[in-house]
Design a protein around this motif. Sequence first.
Motif, PDB file in Angstrom:
ATOM      1  N   LYS A  70       0.866  -1.173   0.000  1.00 48.62           N
ATOM      2  CA  LYS A  70       0.000   0.000   0.000  1.00 48.62           C
ATOM      3  C   LYS A  70       0.891   1.207   0.000  1.00 48.62           C
ATOM      4  O   LYS A  70       1.734   1.318   0.894  1.00 48.62           O
ATOM      5  CB  LYS A  70      -0.901  -0.002   1.224  1.00 48.62           C
ATOM      6  N   PRO A  71       0.844   2.127  -0.905  1.00 49.09           N
ATOM      7  CA  PRO A  71      -0.049   2.092  -2.062  1.00 49.09           C
ATOM      8  C   PRO A  71       0.316   0.931  -2.980  1.00 49.09           C
ATOM      9  O   PRO A  71       1.420   0.409  -2.911  1.00 49.09           O
ATOM     10  CB  PRO A  71       0.190   3.432  -2.749  1.00 49.09           C
ATOM     11  N   LYS A  72      -0.626   0.571  -3.814  1.00 46.61           N
ATOM     12  CA  LYS A  72      -0.423  -0.601  -4.658  1.00 46.61           C
ATOM     13  C   LYS A  72       0.837  -0.487  -5.504  1.00 46.61           C
ATOM     14  O   LYS A  72       1.126   0.553  -6.084  1.00 46.61           O
ATOM     15  CB  LYS A  72      -1.621  -0.837  -5.569  1.00 46.61           C
ATOM     16  N   GLN A  73       1.542  -1.588  -5.537  1.00 47.73           N
ATOM     17  CA  GLN A  73       2.699  -1.744  -6.400  1.00 47.73           C
ATOM     18  C   GLN A  73       2.449  -2.990  -7.237  1.00 47.73           C
ATOM     19  O   GLN A  73       1.756  -3.900  -6.804  1.00 47.73           O
ATOM     20  CB  GLN A  73       3.974  -1.940  -5.585  1.00 47.73           C
ATOM     21  N   ALA A  74       3.027  -3.035  -8.426  1.00 50.20           N
ATOM     22  CA  ALA A  74       2.894  -4.215  -9.279  1.00 50.20           C
ATOM     23  C   ALA A  74       4.216  -4.961  -9.262  1.00 50.20           C
ATOM     24  O   ALA A  74       5.278  -4.378  -9.511  1.00 50.20           O
ATOM     25  CB  ALA A  74       2.523  -3.825 -10.692  1.00 50.20           C
ATOM     26  N   TYR A  75       4.149  -6.256  -8.946  1.00 49.71           N
ATOM     27  CA  TYR A  75       5.315  -7.136  -8.976  1.00 49.71           C
ATOM     28  C   TYR A  75       5.158  -8.025 -10.195  1.00 49.71           C
ATOM     29  O   TYR A  75       4.286  -8.886 -10.238  1.00 49.71           O
ATOM     30  CB  TYR A  75       5.399  -7.950  -7.691  1.00 49.71           C
ATOM     31  N   LEU A  76       5.977  -7.782 -11.227  1.00 49.90           N
ATOM     32  CA  LEU A  76       5.855  -8.504 -12.493  1.00 49.90           C
ATOM     33  C   LEU A  76       6.504  -9.867 -12.357  1.00 49.90           C
ATOM     34  O   LEU A  76       7.694  -9.982 -12.053  1.00 49.90           O
ATOM     35  CB  LEU A  76       6.480  -7.700 -13.624  1.00 49.90           C
ATOM     36  N   LEU A  77       5.710 -10.915 -12.586  1.00 53.61           N
ATOM     37  CA  LEU A  77       6.158 -12.289 -12.378  1.00 53.61           C
ATOM     38  C   LEU A  77       6.661 -12.959 -13.651  1.00 53.61           C
ATOM     39  O   LEU A  77       7.651 -13.685 -13.623  1.00 53.61           O
ATOM     40  CB  LEU A  77       5.008 -13.122 -11.799  1.00 53.61           C
ATOM     41  N   ALA A  78       5.943 -12.745 -14.761  1.00 48.74           N
ATOM     42  CA  ALA A  78       6.269 -13.457 -16.001  1.00 48.74           C
ATOM     43  C   ALA A  78       5.815 -12.649 -17.195  1.00 48.74           C
ATOM     44  O   ALA A  78       4.867 -11.872 -17.119  1.00 48.74           O
ATOM     45  CB  ALA A  78       5.589 -14.825 -16.013  1.00 48.74           C
ATOM     46  N   VAL A  79       6.499 -12.866 -18.308  1.00 47.40           N
ATOM     47  CA  VAL A  79       6.081 -12.328 -19.593  1.00 47.40           C
ATOM     48  C   VAL A  79       6.333 -13.437 -20.604  1.00 47.40           C
ATOM     49  O   VAL A  79       7.414 -13.999 -20.661  1.00 47.40           O
ATOM     50  CB  VAL A  79       6.809 -11.012 -19.958  1.00 47.40           C
ATOM     51  N   ASP A  80       5.298 -13.777 -21.355  1.00 44.67           N
ATOM     52  CA  ASP A  80       5.405 -14.901 -22.285  1.00 44.67           C
ATOM     53  C   ASP A  80       4.230 -14.846 -23.244  1.00 44.67           C
ATOM     54  O   ASP A  80       3.316 -14.045 -23.060  1.00 44.67           O
ATOM     55  CB  ASP A  80       5.385 -16.219 -21.510  1.00 44.67           C
ATOM     56  N   ASN A  81       4.271 -15.739 -24.239  1.00 43.77           N
ATOM     57  CA  ASN A  81       3.104 -15.810 -25.105  1.00 43.77           C
ATOM     58  C   ASN A  81       1.942 -16.336 -24.280  1.00 43.77           C
ATOM     59  O   ASN A  81       2.126 -16.896 -23.202  1.00 43.77           O
ATOM     60  CB  ASN A  81       3.353 -16.634 -26.367  1.00 43.77           C
ATOM     61  N   HIS A  82       0.745 -16.129 -24.739  1.00 42.79           N
ATOM     62  CA  HIS A  82      -0.463 -16.443 -23.972  1.00 42.79           C
ATOM     63  C   HIS A  82      -0.457 -17.875 -23.464  1.00 42.79           C
ATOM     64  O   HIS A  82      -0.648 -18.119 -22.275  1.00 42.79           O
ATOM     65  CB  HIS A  82      -1.697 -16.183 -24.821  1.00 42.79           C
ATOM     66  N   ASP A  83      -0.200 -18.844 -24.321  1.00 42.17           N
ATOM     67  CA  ASP A  83      -0.238 -20.247 -23.901  1.00 42.17           C
ATOM     68  C   ASP A  83       0.900 -20.582 -22.956  1.00 42.17           C
ATOM     69  O   ASP A  83       0.703 -21.241 -21.939  1.00 42.17           O
ATOM     70  CB  ASP A  83      -0.199 -21.177 -25.107  1.00 42.17           C
ATOM     71  N   GLY A  84       2.105 -20.117 -23.250  1.00 47.54           N
ATOM     72  CA  GLY A  84       3.274 -20.422 -22.415  1.00 47.54           C
ATOM     73  C   GLY A  84       3.166 -19.834 -21.023  1.00 47.54           C
ATOM     74  O   GLY A  84       3.520 -20.460 -20.043  1.00 47.54           O
ATOM     75  N   ALA A  85       2.691 -18.614 -20.927  1.00 43.12           N
ATOM     76  CA  ALA A  85       2.596 -17.947 -19.623  1.00 43.12           C
ATOM     77  C   ALA A  85       1.632 -18.675 -18.709  1.00 43.12           C
ATOM     78  O   ALA A  85       1.883 -18.798 -17.521  1.00 43.12           O
ATOM     79  CB  ALA A  85       2.144 -16.503 -19.814  1.00 43.12           C
ATOM     80  N   TYR A  86       0.544 -19.172 -19.242  1.00 43.51           N
ATOM     81  CA  TYR A  86      -0.461 -19.811 -18.403  1.00 43.51           C
ATOM     82  C   TYR A  86      -0.149 -21.277 -18.123  1.00 43.51           C
ATOM     83  O   TYR A  86      -0.717 -21.863 -17.235  1.00 43.51           O
ATOM     84  CB  TYR A  86      -1.848 -19.664 -19.036  1.00 43.51           C
ATOM     85  N   LYS A  87       0.765 -21.875 -18.871  1.00 40.76           N
ATOM     86  CA  LYS A  87       1.124 -23.262 -18.627  1.00 40.76           C
ATOM     87  C   LYS A  87       2.239 -23.399 -17.598  1.00 40.76           C
ATOM     88  O   LYS A  87       2.424 -24.436 -17.025  1.00 40.76           O
ATOM     89  CB  LYS A  87       1.542 -23.951 -19.927  1.00 40.76           C
ATOM     90  N   LYS A  88       3.016 -22.324 -17.382  1.00 39.48           N
ATOM     91  CA  LYS A  88       4.119 -22.358 -16.416  1.00 39.48           C
ATOM     92  C   LYS A  88       3.558 -22.117 -15.031  1.00 39.48           C
ATOM     93  O   LYS A  88       3.054 -21.059 -14.735  1.00 39.48           O
ATOM     94  CB  LYS A  88       5.160 -21.286 -16.749  1.00 39.48           C
TER      95      LYS A  88
END
Length: 89
Positions: A70-88
Motif C-alpha cells: 500500500k499504495p499498490k505496487q505491481a510485482y511482475l512475475l512473467a512475460v510470455d506468449n499467452h499459452d506459455g505464460a499460463y502453462k508455467k
Amino acid sequence: MEISYSPGFLRSLHSFSSSLQTEVIEKVELLKNFDNHSMLKVHKLSGVFKGCYSCSVNYHVRIIFQFVGKPKQAYLLAVDNHDGAYKKS
C-alpha cells in the motif's frame, strides 16, 4: 504506481527480440497509470494463478503480475506468449 520485477520476468524479457522488449517496456510504463488498465485488458486470473493479474502486451504476449503493498505496487512475475505464460506454474 511503482513496478518491481521478478528474476524470471527479467530472464524472459531478455530472451525476446529487441523490438518485442521495447514493446513490453512501453506496456509496463502504461501499466503504472491505473487509467490505462482497461486499454491493457488487465484482469484477474484464477486457478493456479489465483491472486495474480494479467495484461496484454500484444495479441500474443501477456504479462502476469501481482498487486502488493500500500499504495499498490505491481510485482511482475512473467512475460510470455499467452499459452506459455499460463502453462508455467
